[in-house]
Enzyme design. Structure first.
Site, PDB file in Angstrom:
ATOM      1  N   ARG A 255       0.832  -1.215   0.000  1.00 31.47           N
ATOM      2  CA  ARG A 255       0.000   0.000   0.000  1.00 31.47           C
ATOM      3  C   ARG A 255       0.861   1.257   0.000  1.00 31.47           C
ATOM      4  NH1 ARG A 255      -2.227  -1.022   4.991  1.00 31.47           N
ATOM      5  NH2 ARG A 255      -2.004  -3.255   4.817  1.00 31.47           N
TER       6      ARG A 255
ATOM      7  N   ARG B  86       0.927   8.877   5.031  1.00 30.72           N
ATOM      8  CA  ARG B  86      -0.347   9.390   5.568  1.00 30.72           C
ATOM      9  C   ARG B  86      -0.439  10.881   5.296  1.00 30.72           C
ATOM     10  NH1 ARG B  86       0.236   6.789  11.427  1.00 30.72           N
ATOM     11  NH2 ARG B  86      -0.066   4.622  10.812  1.00 30.72           N
TER      12      ARG B  86
ATOM     13  N   ASP C 213       3.352 -11.233  13.351  1.00 32.81           N
ATOM     14  CA  ASP C 213       3.242 -10.422  14.561  1.00 32.81           C
ATOM     15  C   ASP C 213       2.680 -11.298  15.686  1.00 32.81           C
ATOM     16  OD1 ASP C 213       4.293  -7.866  14.059  1.00 32.81           O
ATOM     17  OD2 ASP C 213       2.527  -7.310  12.882  1.00 32.81           O
TER      18      ASP C 213
ATOM     19  N   TYR D 200       7.065 -14.080   8.584  1.00 41.05           N
ATOM     20  CA  TYR D 200       7.079 -13.064   9.628  1.00 41.05           C
ATOM     21  C   TYR D 200       5.670 -12.986  10.194  1.00 41.05           C
ATOM     22  CZ  TYR D 200       7.141  -9.006  12.427  1.00 41.05           C
ATOM     23  OH  TYR D 200       7.014  -8.192  13.521  1.00 41.05           O
TER      24      TYR D 200
ATOM     25  N   ARG E 215      18.939   1.013  13.356  1.00 34.99           N
ATOM     26  CA  ARG E 215      18.215   1.846  14.319  1.00 34.99           C
ATOM     27  C   ARG E 215      18.866   1.761  15.692  1.00 34.99           C
ATOM     28  NH1 ARG E 215      12.467  -1.226  15.715  1.00 34.99           N
ATOM     29  NH2 ARG E 215      13.378  -3.189  16.390  1.00 34.99           N
TER      30      ARG E 215
ATOM     31  N   GLU F 231      21.142  -1.573  16.378  1.00 34.70           N
ATOM     32  CA  GLU F 231      20.789  -2.792  15.656  1.00 34.70           C
ATOM     33  C   GLU F 231      21.466  -2.836  14.303  1.00 34.70           C
ATOM     34  OE1 GLU F 231      16.355  -3.264  17.141  1.00 34.70           O
ATOM     35  OE2 GLU F 231      16.552  -3.985  15.095  1.00 34.70           O
TER      36      GLU F 231
ATOM     37  N   ARG G 124      17.406 -13.173   7.777  1.00 34.86           N
ATOM     38  CA  ARG G 124      18.285 -12.107   8.251  1.00 34.86           C
ATOM     39  C   ARG G 124      18.381 -12.268   9.765  1.00 34.86           C
ATOM     40  NH1 ARG G 124      21.404  -9.609   4.906  1.00 34.86           N
ATOM     41  NH2 ARG G 124      21.249  -7.547   5.883  1.00 34.86           N
TER      42      ARG G 124
HETATM   43  C1  LIG Z   1      13.222  -7.997  15.795  1.00 36.44           C
HETATM   44  C2  LIG Z   1      11.782  -8.390  15.898  1.00 36.44           C
HETATM   45  C3  LIG Z   1      10.876  -7.504  16.450  1.00 36.44           C
HETATM   46  C4  LIG Z   1       9.527  -7.865  16.558  1.00 36.44           C
HETATM   47  N1  LIG Z   1       8.654  -6.947  17.061  1.00 36.44           N
HETATM   48  C5  LIG Z   1       7.350  -7.259  17.120  1.00 36.44           C
HETATM   49  C6  LIG Z   1       6.405  -6.305  17.583  1.00 36.44           C
HETATM   50  O1  LIG Z   1       6.755  -5.171  17.923  1.00 36.44           O
HETATM   51  N2  LIG Z   1       5.099  -6.664  17.629  1.00 36.44           N
HETATM   52  C7  LIG Z   1       4.665  -7.913  17.242  1.00 36.44           C
HETATM   53  O2  LIG Z   1       3.466  -8.191  17.311  1.00 36.44           O
HETATM   54  N3  LIG Z   1       5.558  -8.856  16.833  1.00 36.44           N
HETATM   55  C8  LIG Z   1       6.864  -8.557  16.746  1.00 36.44           C
HETATM   56  N4  LIG Z   1       7.762  -9.502  16.314  1.00 36.44           N
HETATM   57  C9  LIG Z   1       7.275 -10.862  16.014  1.00 36.44           C
HETATM   58  C10 LIG Z   1       7.340 -11.805  17.255  1.00 36.44           C
HETATM   59  O3  LIG Z   1       8.670 -11.936  17.684  1.00 36.44           O
HETATM   60  C11 LIG Z   1       6.737 -13.170  16.850  1.00 36.44           C
HETATM   61  O4  LIG Z   1       5.366 -12.984  16.573  1.00 36.44           O
HETATM   62  C12 LIG Z   1       6.814 -14.250  17.933  1.00 36.44           C
HETATM   63  O5  LIG Z   1       8.108 -14.386  18.438  1.00 36.44           O
HETATM   64  C13 LIG Z   1       6.387 -15.597  17.344  1.00 36.44           C
HETATM   65  O6  LIG Z   1       6.326 -16.567  18.374  1.00 36.44           O
HETATM   66  P1  LIG Z   1       6.678 -18.087  18.096  1.00 36.44           P
HETATM   67  O7  LIG Z   1       6.302 -18.822  19.328  1.00 36.44           O
HETATM   68  O8  LIG Z   1       6.076 -18.538  16.807  1.00 36.44           O
HETATM   69  O9  LIG Z   1       8.256 -18.112  17.845  1.00 36.44           O
HETATM   70  P2  LIG Z   1       9.546 -17.855  18.873  1.00 36.44           P
HETATM   71  O10 LIG Z   1       9.192 -16.729  19.751  1.00 36.44           O
HETATM   72  O11 LIG Z   1      10.684 -17.778  17.977  1.00 36.44           O
HETATM   73  O12 LIG Z   1       9.550 -19.205  19.714  1.00 36.44           O
HETATM   74  C14 LIG Z   1      10.069 -20.406  19.196  1.00 36.44           C
HETATM   75  C15 LIG Z   1      10.828 -21.100  20.332  1.00 36.44           C
HETATM   76  O13 LIG Z   1      11.158 -22.430  19.901  1.00 36.44           O
HETATM   77  C16 LIG Z   1      12.412 -22.781  20.451  1.00 36.44           C
HETATM   78  N5  LIG Z   1      12.963 -23.868  19.617  1.00 36.44           N
HETATM   79  C17 LIG Z   1      13.183 -23.827  18.289  1.00 36.44           C
HETATM   80  N6  LIG Z   1      13.639 -25.018  17.859  1.00 36.44           N
HETATM   81  C18 LIG Z   1      13.713 -25.827  18.941  1.00 36.44           C
HETATM   82  C19 LIG Z   1      14.105 -27.187  19.128  1.00 36.44           C
HETATM   83  N7  LIG Z   1      14.493 -27.960  18.108  1.00 36.44           N
HETATM   84  N8  LIG Z   1      14.067 -27.712  20.387  1.00 36.44           N
HETATM   85  C20 LIG Z   1      13.650 -26.935  21.438  1.00 36.44           C
HETATM   86  N9  LIG Z   1      13.261 -25.645  21.304  1.00 36.44           N
HETATM   87  C21 LIG Z   1      13.289 -25.101  20.081  1.00 36.44           C
HETATM   88  C22 LIG Z   1      13.209 -21.489  20.370  1.00 36.44           C
HETATM   89  O14 LIG Z   1      14.267 -21.513  21.319  1.00 36.44           O
HETATM   90  C23 LIG Z   1      12.146 -20.433  20.678  1.00 36.44           C
HETATM   91  O15 LIG Z   1      12.166 -20.085  22.043  1.00 36.44           O
HETATM   92  C24 LIG Z   1       9.092  -9.149  16.146  1.00 36.44           C
HETATM   93  C25 LIG Z   1      10.024 -10.039  15.589  1.00 36.44           C
HETATM   94  C26 LIG Z   1      11.338  -9.647  15.418  1.00 36.44           C
HETATM   95  C27 LIG Z   1      12.288 -10.591  14.745  1.00 36.44           C
END
Ligand SMILES: Cc1cc2nc3c(=O)[nH]c(=O)nc-3n(C[C@H](O)[C@H](O)[C@H](O)COP(=O)(O)OP(=O)(O)OC[C@H]3O[C@@H](n4cnc5c(N)ncnc54)[C@H](O)[C@@H]3O)c2cc1C
Length: 386
Positions: free
Chosen positions: A174, A178, A353, A351, A280, A303, A249
């Protein structure tokens, strides 16, 4: 119900929310994580020297239009209102992001009304680009040369490590501008940060008598005869990277401690110039404005974004055409794995949220509960993966 437990690999939002849903339905659940803490990449902890809540894997702001998800997280902990107002440093100037009427007027030294600015940006935009294929062409078509060069070109190159001409147009769906003075980074109805951090929130989600949480435990070395596995680790890792690695990345964080209470004066400063190596600087005390009186000094993180190597933490999936093809091949392999469902940002290589992660975890768990109730094996992939 069989005596075997449900196993959730990963104690982030995906694993924790699915575990809770199954526990509430009467199933015994084991949650494992190879890290020494819960909450995955959303992990927060209080820094002892400054009393500042640190978001260890980068700052996280909860923002959603999904009322059910908002009510869900608020049911486990108190949220404080938080509005993200990002600033952009370009050359000697500081602008407001997302690009809004203030940004446009400042950049062009004008005092345009919303209607004037809209017409002005339309004039700047490259109408000769009919069918933009790249991010660069799409941006030029939307906002023209000057806005693109000032805010997008350098930052995007640093963030993705490639020329914006090599990135697909689909990244910019989009018009990223704004025509009002609204500088709230997100458009969502509900926005906030847990008063005691995300780890406290996840701890409460996991706090159920039917859930056991085991840390520092890798799935690969787990000895458990599971009823069903929900795997939120990297999908390519599950298959031993047999089809090659999916590209990510990663981020390097350079910690900066300063005694000055004001720090950088805000939560996020983006650096748009290609010559500045970091993307940032974030100042974590400002992510908890309700506790500014209780912290000392300031704790900042510069970062840097770079290609993710085998030993790094995967942050942002790149999802170029070659990655999507490889993901498709892994998805085919996943379909053949009975008794395991791939979930979350790493399990589906997207990705996501936090609100979307939680929504998908709730829906995936419900669908799996329904399947088990019918005596069927839950599907390996519920989420849209490609
Ligand atoms: C820099 C950054 C900023 C972000 N900021 C925002 C934000 O402001 N707002 C927002 O809504 N979202 C944000 N996000 C997105 C947010 O981080 C994700 O939505 C969230 O982490 C997803 O949760 P998850 O449980 O799927 O994955 P994760 O949080 O990655 O959890 C997966 C877990 O699995 C474990 N694991 C993996 N493989 C194994 C294995 N083989 N054995 C045992 N354990 C394992 C890992 O150690 C990890 O703890 C951001 C992401 C990034 C990268």
């Amino acid at each position: 119900m069989s005596g075997q437990r449900i196993v959730c690999v990963g104690a982030g939002f995906s694993g924790a929310v699915i575990a809770r849903k199954f526990a509430e339905a009467g199933y015994a659940v084991l949650v494992i994580d190879e890290r020494s803490h819960i909450a995955g990449n959303c992990h927060t902890e209080v820094d002892a020297a400054t009393n500042i809540m640190v978001h260890k894997y980068g700052p996280h702001i909860f923002h959603t239009d999904d009322k059910e998800v908002w009510d869900y997280v608020n049911g486990f902990t108190e949220f404080k209102p938080f509005v993200n107002r990002v600033k952009a440093v370009v050359g000697d100037s500081v602008y407001l992001l997302p690009i809004n009427l203030h940004t446009i007027n400042q950049l062009f030294g004008r005092q345009m009304s919303p209607a004037e600015a809209k017409a002005f940006v339309a004039e700047q935009s490259r109408q000769d680009i009919d069918d933009p294929q790249s991010f660069e062409d799409q941006a030029l078509k939307f906002v023209g040369e000057k806005i693109y060069k000032t805010f997008f070109h350098g930052y995007t190159r640093k963030q993705w490590g490639v020329e914006p001409q090599a990135l697909p147009a689909s990244i910019l769906k989009r018009l990223p501008v704004r025509f009002t003075y609204d500088d709230n980074y997100f458009n969502h109805m509900y926005q906030g940060i847990p008063a005691r951090g995300y780890t406290h929130l996840v701890q409460h989600i996991l706090d159920h008598p039917k859930i056991e949480t085991r840390l520092e435990t890798r799935f690969e070395s787990l000895d458990e005869d599971a009823r069903h596995v929900f795997y939120s680790g990297p999908i390519d890792r599950f298959f031993g990277y047999s089809l090659g690695r999916l590209a990510y990345r990663t981020l390097d964080f350079e910690e900066i401690r300063v005694e000055d209470d004001a720090g950088i004066g805000t939560a996020v400063l983006n650096y748009c110039d290609a010559e500045v190596p970091w993307t940032r600087i974030t100042d974590h005390k400002y992510f908890a404005p309700w506790s500014l009186d209780e912290t000392k000094g300031s704790l900042q993180f510069k970062e840097y974004s770079r290609a993710c190597e085998a030993q790094d933490i995967p942050y942002y999936p790149i999802r170029l055409v070659s990655d999507k093809a490889r993901l498709g091949e892994y998805a085919e392999l996943a379909k053949g794995v009975s008794g395991t469902t791939f979930v979350g940002r790493l399990g589906t290589y997207r990705y996501l949220d936090m609100d979307v992660t939680i929504r998908e975890a709730l829906d995936t768990a419900q669908a799996a509960l329904d399947a088990l109730g019918r005596g069927e094996v839950p599907k390996p992939l519920f989420a849209r993966i490609l």
